[in-house]
Design an enzyme around this catalytic site. Structure first.
Site, PDB file in Angstrom:
ATOM      1  N   CYS A 129     -14.850  -9.983  36.226  1.00 28.68           N
ATOM      2  CA  CYS A 129     -13.553  -9.675  36.846  1.00 28.68           C
ATOM      3  C   CYS A 129     -12.988  -8.331  36.397  1.00 28.68           C
ATOM      4  O   CYS A 129     -12.064  -7.806  37.011  1.00 28.68           O
ATOM      5  CB  CYS A 129     -12.542 -10.775  36.533  1.00 28.68           C
ATOM      6  SG  CYS A 129     -13.066 -12.352  37.167  1.00 28.68           S
ATOM      7  N   HIS A 279      -5.646  -8.455  38.286  1.00 27.61           N
ATOM      8  CA  HIS A 279      -6.811  -9.198  38.779  1.00 27.61           C
ATOM      9  C   HIS A 279      -6.345 -10.541  39.346  1.00 27.61           C
ATOM     10  O   HIS A 279      -5.429 -11.170  38.809  1.00 27.61           O
ATOM     11  CB  HIS A 279      -7.819  -9.411  37.643  1.00 27.61           C
ATOM     12  CG  HIS A 279      -8.856 -10.425  38.003  1.00 27.61           C
ATOM     13  ND1 HIS A 279      -9.620 -10.310  39.133  1.00 27.61           N
ATOM     14  CD2 HIS A 279      -9.220 -11.598  37.412  1.00 27.61           C
ATOM     15  CE1 HIS A 279     -10.424 -11.366  39.219  1.00 27.61           C
ATOM     16  NE2 HIS A 279     -10.204 -12.155  38.191  1.00 27.61           N
ATOM     17  N   ASN A 309     -10.232 -16.024  44.046  1.00 25.21           N
ATOM     18  CA  ASN A 309     -10.673 -15.057  43.035  1.00 25.21           C
ATOM     19  C   ASN A 309     -11.976 -14.424  43.513  1.00 25.21           C
ATOM     20  O   ASN A 309     -12.998 -15.101  43.605  1.00 25.21           O
ATOM     21  CB  ASN A 309     -10.874 -15.781  41.699  1.00 25.21           C
ATOM     22  CG  ASN A 309     -11.313 -14.862  40.567  1.00 25.21           C
ATOM     23  OD1 ASN A 309     -11.647 -13.696  40.804  1.00 25.21           O
ATOM     24  ND2 ASN A 309     -11.317 -15.376  39.354  1.00 25.21           N
TER      25      ASN A 309
HETATM   26  N1  ACO Z   1      -8.616 -30.794  41.737  1.00 27.71           N
HETATM   27  C1  ACO Z   1      -8.020 -31.871  41.217  1.00 27.71           C
HETATM   28  N2  ACO Z   1      -7.991 -32.122  39.902  1.00 27.71           N
HETATM   29  C2  ACO Z   1      -8.593 -31.242  39.077  1.00 27.71           C
HETATM   30  C3  ACO Z   1      -9.229 -30.088  39.566  1.00 27.71           C
HETATM   31  C4  ACO Z   1      -9.232 -29.877  40.955  1.00 27.71           C
HETATM   32  N3  ACO Z   1      -9.810 -28.808  41.517  1.00 27.71           N
HETATM   33  N4  ACO Z   1      -9.722 -29.414  38.511  1.00 27.71           N
HETATM   34  C5  ACO Z   1      -9.418 -30.085  37.404  1.00 27.71           C
HETATM   35  N5  ACO Z   1      -8.736 -31.197  37.751  1.00 27.71           N
HETATM   36  C6  ACO Z   1      -8.203 -32.233  36.877  1.00 27.71           C
HETATM   37  C7  ACO Z   1      -8.909 -32.331  35.559  1.00 27.71           C
HETATM   38  O1  ACO Z   1     -10.067 -33.131  35.667  1.00 27.71           O
HETATM   39  C8  ACO Z   1      -7.849 -32.956  34.685  1.00 27.71           C
HETATM   40  O2  ACO Z   1      -7.809 -34.333  34.967  1.00 27.71           O
HETATM   41  P1  ACO Z   1      -7.491 -35.395  33.765  1.00 27.71           P
HETATM   42  O3  ACO Z   1      -6.107 -35.043  33.281  1.00 27.71           O
HETATM   43  O4  ACO Z   1      -7.573 -36.712  34.471  1.00 27.71           O
HETATM   44  O5  ACO Z   1      -8.542 -35.173  32.740  1.00 27.71           O
HETATM   45  C9  ACO Z   1      -6.550 -32.354  35.228  1.00 27.71           C
HETATM   46  O6  ACO Z   1      -6.853 -31.891  36.557  1.00 27.71           O
HETATM   47  C10 ACO Z   1      -6.048 -31.204  34.411  1.00 27.71           C
HETATM   48  O7  ACO Z   1      -7.141 -30.341  34.175  1.00 27.71           O
HETATM   49  P2  ACO Z   1      -7.006 -29.063  33.332  1.00 27.71           P
HETATM   50  O8  ACO Z   1      -8.346 -28.409  33.213  1.00 27.71           O
HETATM   51  O9  ACO Z   1      -6.247 -29.380  32.088  1.00 27.71           O
HETATM   52  O10 ACO Z   1      -6.091 -28.195  34.301  1.00 27.71           O
HETATM   53  P3  ACO Z   1      -5.393 -26.812  34.016  1.00 27.71           P
HETATM   54  O11 ACO Z   1      -3.942 -26.979  34.135  1.00 27.71           O
HETATM   55  O12 ACO Z   1      -5.947 -26.140  32.789  1.00 27.71           O
HETATM   56  O13 ACO Z   1      -5.864 -25.967  35.265  1.00 27.71           O
HETATM   57  C11 ACO Z   1      -7.379 -24.225  35.902  1.00 27.71           C
HETATM   58  C12 ACO Z   1      -7.233 -25.688  35.475  1.00 27.71           C
HETATM   59  C13 ACO Z   1      -6.629 -24.015  37.210  1.00 27.71           C
HETATM   60  C14 ACO Z   1      -8.863 -23.942  36.109  1.00 27.71           C
HETATM   61  C15 ACO Z   1      -6.773 -23.304  34.830  1.00 27.71           C
HETATM   62  O14 ACO Z   1      -7.203 -23.700  33.559  1.00 27.71           O
HETATM   63  C16 ACO Z   1      -7.096 -21.862  35.050  1.00 27.71           C
HETATM   64  O15 ACO Z   1      -6.765 -21.269  36.074  1.00 27.71           O
HETATM   65  N6  ACO Z   1      -7.744 -21.209  34.069  1.00 27.71           N
HETATM   66  C17 ACO Z   1      -8.132 -19.821  34.207  1.00 27.71           C
HETATM   67  C18 ACO Z   1      -9.299 -19.757  35.121  1.00 27.71           C
HETATM   68  C19 ACO Z   1      -9.657 -18.358  35.460  1.00 27.71           C
HETATM   69  O16 ACO Z   1      -8.819 -17.512  35.588  1.00 27.71           O
HETATM   70  N7  ACO Z   1     -10.932 -18.128  35.647  1.00 27.71           N
HETATM   71  C20 ACO Z   1     -11.412 -16.862  36.058  1.00 27.71           C
HETATM   72  C21 ACO Z   1     -11.371 -15.858  34.958  1.00 27.71           C
HETATM   73  S1  ACO Z   1     -11.972 -14.373  35.272  1.00 27.71           S
HETATM   74  C22 ACO Z   1     -13.642 -14.194  35.539  1.00 27.71           C
HETATM   75  O17 ACO Z   1     -14.221 -13.373  34.945  1.00 27.71           O
HETATM   76  C23 ACO Z   1     -14.358 -15.036  36.541  1.00 27.71           C
END
Ligand code: ACO
Length: 352
Positions: A129, A279, A309
């Protein structure tokens, strides 16, 4: 004094729009089925990420990453009012190359019709990214030193074929989309210290490498690909793995610090900047960065709602999107901040 300026900008996204409503029904070839394949919902995706839709290439193999790059590059080259044969260096940023080697820049060169015995320099860079800002720093240095006069910098990603369309992979899968963005950079003789590319700074912290990665193979093993790609139980290795919470926190921290440092090191303030382009990883990350870095909200440009993304493509794609909408104009000054797998990060200030 020779400075580097942006001569052209262009972007491309494939035609297929995949909404959050459609996501739960996609099978592993991202074709729509009648039954739910993945437990997720529009409400979850929208609330946690801000994504509403993304673009996907066709599943049938008709499009490679270099084809996305080709369309964006053609548009940037036309915008620069030059011919493709004038390009003397290609810098190609991607985490989704066409094949393992050679790098994808040489495929793009051929598709642009400019390969051959006098073919230009071709670099591939691997900063995920953060690729666009890393590439901009390279292009700026190469142009300032007079090494090249027409550098094509392209960020392109084809994510849709390497996502896990099952509940197991939903946290990552819902975030990403396909797309490309490109700029042409060249020299300008000017005494204006605020013209063109004004500032670039990048960094990395390898201790974060295993918080976001995609293996596909391990060269330390023989055979270095050892799984059955069609077997969902044992093919985890071909999908991205992410510690979302850690990535989220580090993304906010580094994009805030990189933005503040860009201003303090140039002596500029938000009055001197027209647009902040972070980003596009997660709208909630960008909202937090805007708040903590005290960025005027009306200067923040996002496009993740429409495209998801798109990794290395996200900054030029966002800029071109808002230029086409009439918001971003020629000579506007942009502060772009990026964070990605590695960890890698960076910030740049430049004029359109
Ligand atoms: N749909 C429904 N539920 C989901 C989904 C989904 N797509 N994904 C996860 N969940 C569930 C999980 O299983 C969990 O369930 P549980 O409580 O029963 O265990 C619950 O939702 C909460 O999951 P978390 O992982 O704690 O959710 P969080 O609030 O952390 O959000 C997310 C997840 C959106 C991925 C967030 O952590 C995020 O955006 N992180 C940064 C990601 C990012 O920017 N990545 C790219 C970086 S740059 C690069 O170089 C590619």
């Amino acid at each position: 004094m020779r400075r580097s300026i942006l001569l052209g900008l262009g972007s491309y996204v494939p035609d297929r729009v995949v909404t959050n409503e459609e996501i739960p029904y996609l099978d592993e070839r991202h074709e729509r089925r009648a039954e739910v394949q993945t437990e997720t919902s529009d409400a979850w995706i929208r609330t946690r990420t801000g994504v509403e839709a993304r673009r996907y290439v066709p599943a049938g193999g008709s499009m490679a990453c270099s084809d996305l790059a080709l369309e964006a590059s053609r548009r940037a080259i036309a915008d620069a009012s030059i011919e493709a044969r004038e390009i003397d260096c290609i810098i190609y940023a991607t985490l989704s190359p066409d094949i393992h080697f050679p790098g994808t820049a040489v495929f793009l060169q051929s598709k642009l019709g400019i390969s051959g015995e006098e073919g230009c320099a071709c670099y591939d860079i691997r900063q995920q990214c953060s690729g666009f800002v890393y590439g901009l720093q390279m292009a700026d240095a190469l142009v300032r030193t007079g090494t090249y006069r027409r550098v094509l910098l392209v960020g392109a990603e084809l994510h849709s074929h390497s996502l896990d369309y099952s509940t197991r992979g939903r946290d990552v899968m819902v975030l990403f989309g396909d797309g490309a963005g490109a700029v042409v950079i060249g020299p300008s003789e000017t005494d204006d210290e605020r013209a063109g590319v004004l500032y670039t700074r990048v960094g990395a912290d390898g201790t974060g490498a295993w918080d976001l990665y995609l293996k596909v193979f391990e060269i330390s093993k023989a055979p270095y690909v050892w799984y059955d790609a069609a077997d969902r139980e044992q093919n985890l290795v071909k999908y991205p793995q992410m510690n979302g919470k850690r990535v989220f926190l580090h993304a906010v921290r580094h994009m805030v610090l990189a933005s503040q440092r860009a201003l303090s090191e140039t002596g500029l303030g938000w009055n001197d900047i027209d647009w902040f382009v972070p980003h596009q990883a997660n709208l909630r990350i960008n909202e937090a960065v805007t708040q903590y870095a005290e960025i005027p909200p009306e200067k923040v440009l996002n496009s993740i709602q429409l495209y998801g993304n798109t990794t290395a493509a996200s900054v030029p794609l966002t800029l071109d999107h808002w230029r086409r909408e009439g918001k971003v104009r020629e000579h506007d000054r942009v502060l772009a901040t990026v964070f990605g797998s590695g960890y890698t990060w960076g910030a740049a200030i430049f004029q359109i």
